[in-house]
Design an enzyme around this catalytic site. Structure first.
Site, PDB file in Angstrom:
ATOM      1  N   ASP A  36      35.363  39.981  -9.793  1.00 14.40           N
ATOM      2  CA  ASP A  36      35.615  38.953  -8.787  1.00 14.40           C
ATOM      3  C   ASP A  36      34.297  38.269  -8.447  1.00 14.40           C
ATOM      4  O   ASP A  36      33.221  38.811  -8.703  1.00 14.40           O
ATOM      5  CB  ASP A  36      36.229  39.610  -7.538  1.00 14.40           C
ATOM      6  N   GLY A  37      34.405  37.063  -7.879  1.00 13.07           N
ATOM      7  CA  GLY A  37      33.218  36.398  -7.348  1.00 13.07           C
ATOM      8  C   GLY A  37      32.447  35.557  -8.357  1.00 13.07           C
ATOM      9  O   GLY A  37      31.372  35.057  -8.023  1.00 13.07           O
ATOM     10  N   ARG A  40      32.088  32.041  -6.837  1.00 12.70           N
ATOM     11  CA  ARG A  40      31.149  32.022  -5.708  1.00 12.70           C
ATOM     12  C   ARG A  40      29.721  32.191  -6.190  1.00 12.70           C
ATOM     13  O   ARG A  40      28.799  31.562  -5.681  1.00 12.70           O
ATOM     14  CB  ARG A  40      31.507  33.126  -4.707  1.00 12.70           C
ATOM     15  N   ARG A  49      32.232  26.541 -11.926  1.00 11.05           N
ATOM     16  CA  ARG A  49      32.794  27.900 -12.008  1.00 11.05           C
ATOM     17  C   ARG A  49      32.618  28.527 -13.386  1.00 11.05           C
ATOM     18  O   ARG A  49      32.408  29.715 -13.508  1.00 11.05           O
ATOM     19  CB  ARG A  49      34.288  27.871 -11.661  1.00 11.05           C
ATOM     20  N   HIS A  53      31.791  32.331 -14.833  1.00  6.71           N
ATOM     21  CA  HIS A  53      32.587  33.146 -15.766  1.00  6.71           C
ATOM     22  C   HIS A  53      31.721  33.605 -16.941  1.00  6.71           C
ATOM     23  O   HIS A  53      31.851  34.721 -17.417  1.00  6.71           O
ATOM     24  CB  HIS A  53      33.800  32.365 -16.278  1.00  6.71           C
ATOM     25  N   ASN A  84      44.909  35.009 -10.718  1.00  2.00           N
ATOM     26  CA  ASN A  84      44.236  34.230 -11.762  1.00  2.00           C
ATOM     27  C   ASN A  84      45.172  33.262 -12.489  1.00  2.00           C
ATOM     28  O   ASN A  84      44.753  32.200 -12.934  1.00  2.00           O
ATOM     29  CB  ASN A  84      43.594  35.146 -12.809  1.00  2.00           C
ATOM     30  N   ARG A  87      45.715  29.562 -11.256  1.00  2.27           N
ATOM     31  CA  ARG A  87      44.594  28.627 -11.300  1.00  2.27           C
ATOM     32  C   ARG A  87      44.917  27.396 -12.139  1.00  2.27           C
ATOM     33  O   ARG A  87      45.864  27.416 -12.921  1.00  2.27           O
ATOM     34  CB  ARG A  87      43.378  29.333 -11.891  1.00  2.27           C
TER      35      ARG A  87
HETATM   36  C1  IPE Z   1      36.413  36.631 -11.192  1.00  2.00           C
HETATM   37  O1  IPE Z   1      35.813  35.683 -10.370  1.00  2.00           O
HETATM   38  C2  IPE Z   1      37.197  35.936 -12.256  1.00  2.00           C
HETATM   39  C3  IPE Z   1      38.045  36.636 -13.160  1.00  2.00           C
HETATM   40  C4  IPE Z   1      38.079  37.908 -13.326  1.00  2.00           C
HETATM   41  C5  IPE Z   1      38.910  35.818 -13.972  1.00  2.00           C
HETATM   42  P1  IPE Z   1      36.638  34.548  -9.619  1.00  2.00           P
HETATM   43  O2  IPE Z   1      36.969  33.472 -10.608  1.00  2.00           O
HETATM   44  O3  IPE Z   1      37.803  35.146  -8.881  1.00  2.00           O
HETATM   45  O4  IPE Z   1      35.571  33.944  -8.634  1.00  2.00           O
HETATM   46  P2  IPE Z   1      35.715  33.701  -7.066  1.00  2.00           P
HETATM   47  O5  IPE Z   1      36.325  34.936  -6.492  1.00  2.00           O
HETATM   48  O6  IPE Z   1      36.571  32.498  -6.916  1.00  2.00           O
HETATM   49  O7  IPE Z   1      34.306  33.472  -6.624  1.00  2.00           O
HETATM   50 MG    MG Z   2      38.213  35.750  -6.917  1.00  2.00          MG
END
Ligand code: IPE
Ligand code: MG
Length: 161
Positions: A36-37, A40, A49, A53, A84, A87
């Site tokens: 996660d994250g 961010r 983003r 990743h 996910n 999205r």
């Molecule tokens: C983890 O980060 C992504 C996956 C495992 C696909 P996020 O994409 O959820 O990033 P945040 O939580 O929006 O920052």
């Molecule tokens: Mg997330």
């Protein structure tokens, strides 16, 4: 095992300090990671983003390598949660491409480290080329006896949208 880190950890680094603080008698057998994250992480750096990743894939690479060297029995990565799949299509597609590419690039190394690759959750709604890569990795590493690397996936139809 400590000796397994000799080639990858340099003297005087933070990694060496961390390594020397490990209590080898009390290592967990199974480590599970909720990824996660990424977004961010990227936003904090003023980046899109996808850059987050990409950094996430590097973190996976490092975790798998470290887990295998530590001698963990199992490492489980919760990679695609229900959330996910909601999205934007472009982001889901990018994540799928990254999963495929990760397996393609890492399979030799995973096999060399005697890691057994598998997925948990249903994979049948993933794009055929992603499924193919998953099956190839699962079959090729099926008889490996080292760490079990599980990638946990959620099928969108199970998501109760
Ligand atoms: C983890 O980060 C992504 C996956 C495992 C696909 P996020 O994409 O959820 O990033 P945040 O939580 O929006 O920052
Ligand atoms: Mg997330």
């Amino acid at each position: 095992m400590l000796a397994d880190f000799a080639a990858v950890v340099d003297k005087g680094t933070r990694d060496e300090a961390l390594l020397s603080s490990i209590d080898w008698e009390r290592l967990p057998r199974h480590v599970a990671v909720i990824m996660d994250g990424n977004g961010r992480w990227a936003a904090k750096r003023g980046q899109p983003r996808i850059i987050g990743h990409r950094a996430g894939v590097e973190a996976v690479r490092a975790s798998v390598d470290t887990g295998a060297r530590l001698g963990l029995k199992a490492l489980t990565l919760y990679a695609f949660s229900t959330e996910n799949w909601k999205r934007p299509r472009l982001e889901v597609d990018a994540l799928m491409r990254m999963l495929r590419r990760y397996i393609r690039l890492e399979l030799d190394e995973i096999d060399r480290q005697n890691i057994r690759f598998q997925t948990i959750g249903r994979t049948d709604s993933l794009a055929p080329n992603v499924q193919r890569e998953i099956n190839r990795a699962t079959e090729r590493t099926a008889s490996n006896t080292g760490m079990i690397l599980s990638v946990a996936l959620h099928k969108w139809r199970d998501a109760n949208l």
